[in-house]
Scaffold this motif. Structure first.
Motif, PDB file in Angstrom:
ATOM      1  N   UNK A 122       0.821  -1.217   0.000  1.00  0.00           N
ATOM      2  CA  UNK A 122       0.000   0.000   0.000  1.00  0.00           C
ATOM      3  C   UNK A 122       0.853   1.263   0.000  1.00  0.00           C
ATOM      4  N   UNK A 123       2.124   1.132   0.400  1.00  0.00           N
ATOM      5  CA  UNK A 123       3.058   2.253   0.377  1.00  0.00           C
ATOM      6  C   UNK A 123       3.676   2.317  -1.020  1.00  0.00           C
ATOM      7  N   UNK A 124       3.404   3.383  -1.747  1.00  0.00           N
ATOM      8  CA  UNK A 124       3.851   3.485  -3.143  1.00  0.00           C
ATOM      9  C   UNK A 124       5.367   3.432  -3.270  1.00  0.00           C
ATOM     10  N   UNK A 125       6.072   4.107  -2.363  1.00  0.00           N
ATOM     11  CA  UNK A 125       7.539   4.121  -2.432  1.00  0.00           C
ATOM     12  C   UNK A 125       8.110   2.730  -2.209  1.00  0.00           C
ATOM     13  N   UNK A 126       7.627   2.024  -1.175  1.00  0.00           N
ATOM     14  CA  UNK A 126       8.137   0.687  -0.886  1.00  0.00           C
ATOM     15  C   UNK A 126       7.737  -0.295  -1.984  1.00  0.00           C
ATOM     16  N   UNK A 127       6.540  -0.137  -2.538  1.00  0.00           N
ATOM     17  CA  UNK A 127       6.123  -1.022  -3.633  1.00  0.00           C
ATOM     18  C   UNK A 127       7.036  -0.862  -4.838  1.00  0.00           C
ATOM     19  N   UNK A 128       7.430   0.375  -5.133  1.00  0.00           N
ATOM     20  CA  UNK A 128       8.323   0.624  -6.259  1.00  0.00           C
ATOM     21  C   UNK A 128       9.697  -0.003  -6.017  1.00  0.00           C
ATOM     22  N   UNK A 129      10.206   0.116  -4.778  1.00  0.00           N
ATOM     23  CA  UNK A 129      11.512  -0.466  -4.458  1.00  0.00           C
ATOM     24  C   UNK A 129      11.450  -1.988  -4.540  1.00  0.00           C
TER      25      UNK A 129
END
Length: 339
Positions: free
Chosen positions: A225-232
């Motif tokens: 749900x965290x966009x930054x962590x999902x991208x990483x």
């Protein structure tokens, strides 16, 4: 019990015929003794140890595949964590800051009424320096973690220019000393080595490295749900495809345990067995050799959580007291329960 020996456990079970359920870890000797004593006893793999074993597998695979520092080609931003995602340490730190501010307000009220610092120190059982610091406070203490500055930070631009001009690390270090650098030679050596590595890869210097420990946490928590962590996470899985099936297995394992989906759990384990991944093979074989207690862990609610919590508390207190106190005080602290 005093030990983990088979005879000790067998004697204990003989003295307690009323036992119908046993929660245990995956120690094979426990399985053998309990099964030999009575086939009627329901054995349950403790979920604490089950997830602990899964974490050990996750950590082992991450350390085996990922380097200590990972360059995904993108900066690593560090925004404030969204509400509800603070760690226990962060929550405890915030609570302590709130309590300090409340006590500081009380001290300040008494001080305005004419109480001296010495009197406040004795009345509240605080060091006079602490009282003075509390009287100077204008708000809750800042709990944000700040990056510790390094001696080389102020000289990055000069180092980059001199390295581009072809100077050696030794010459760069001498030139830095001439303009006021007081840090270590090793810091300059590491910085220049990183700079040259990025130049060979054609990556800009501004790209930040990702710590393996942070990547390990992100893959384990799987906070999509965290966009930054999902991208990483997506970038890591794309750059290191070997992790992809293991990542999916660990996430599905935890999900089926949380949902108490026994059918989905069995299908997952059998699928992983057919896949014959060398990274998870040993873990799967151990599960299949003692599968029924693991399925019972999904069905039943019994757990060793209370015992494991007290064991962890004992170890923590013991380390705090090591070299400063004896067994009697350790015993009193373990038996003590605040009202």
């Amino acid at each position: 019990m005093p030990d983990r020996e088979a005879d000790t456990l067998a004697d204990w079970l003989s003295d307690h015929p009323e036992v119908t359920h046993v929660t245990r870890d995956r120690y094979s000797r426990f399985q053998e003794v309990i099964s030999a004593h009575s086939a009627e006893i329901i054995q349950i793999h403790d979920r604490f140890h089950l997830i602990q074993n899964l974490w050990a597998l996750h950590n082992q695979i991450i350390q085996k595949i990922l380097p200590a520092r990972i360059d995904l080609g993108t900066p690593l931003p560090k925004p404030d964590p969204p509400p509800g995602t603070q760690t226990k340490a962060d929550i405890r730190q915030t609570e302590n800051a709130r309590k300090k501010w409340e006590q500081a307000q009380v001290l300040q009220r008494y001080y305005t009424k004419g109480y001296s610092i010495t009197r406040l120190s004795k009345q509240f059982n605080l060091n006079p320096r602490t009282v003075k610091r509390y009287l100077e406070m204008t708000g809750p203490p800042d709990t944000s973690r700040k990056k510790r500055p390094k001696a080389l930070d102020a000289f990055h631009k000069q180092v980059i220019e001199w390295e581009a001009a072809g100077h050696s690390i030794h010459i760069i270090y001498k030139k830095l000393q001439d303009i006021g650098y007081e840090g270590a030679y090793g810091s300059v050596k590491v910085f220049v080595a990183q700079l040259r590595k990025k130049k060979r890869a054609g990556a800009p210097w501004e790209n930040a490295y990702h710590n393996r420990r942070d990547i390990r946490r992100m893959l384990w928590q799987n906070n999509l749900s965290d966009e930054r962590e999902r991208d990483i996470i997506n970038r890591v899985l794309k750059q290191y495809p070997t992790i992809q099936p293991v990542y999916a297995f660990i996430a599905s394992f935890r999900d089926t345990i949380a949902r108490r989906d026994q059918t989905g759990f069995v299908e997952l384990i059998l699928y992983e067995q057919i896949r014959e991944d060398p990274l998870t093979g040993h873990f799967i074989r151990r599960l299949l050799s003692d599968l029924k207690p693991t399925l019972n862990a999904i069905t039943y609610t019994e757990s060793n959580g209370f015992v494991e919590g007290n064991v962890n508390r004992l170890k923590t207190v013991k380390r705090m007291m090591y070299g400063r106190a004896g067994f009697e005080l350790l015993r009193q602290r373990m038996l003590y329960r605040p009202a």
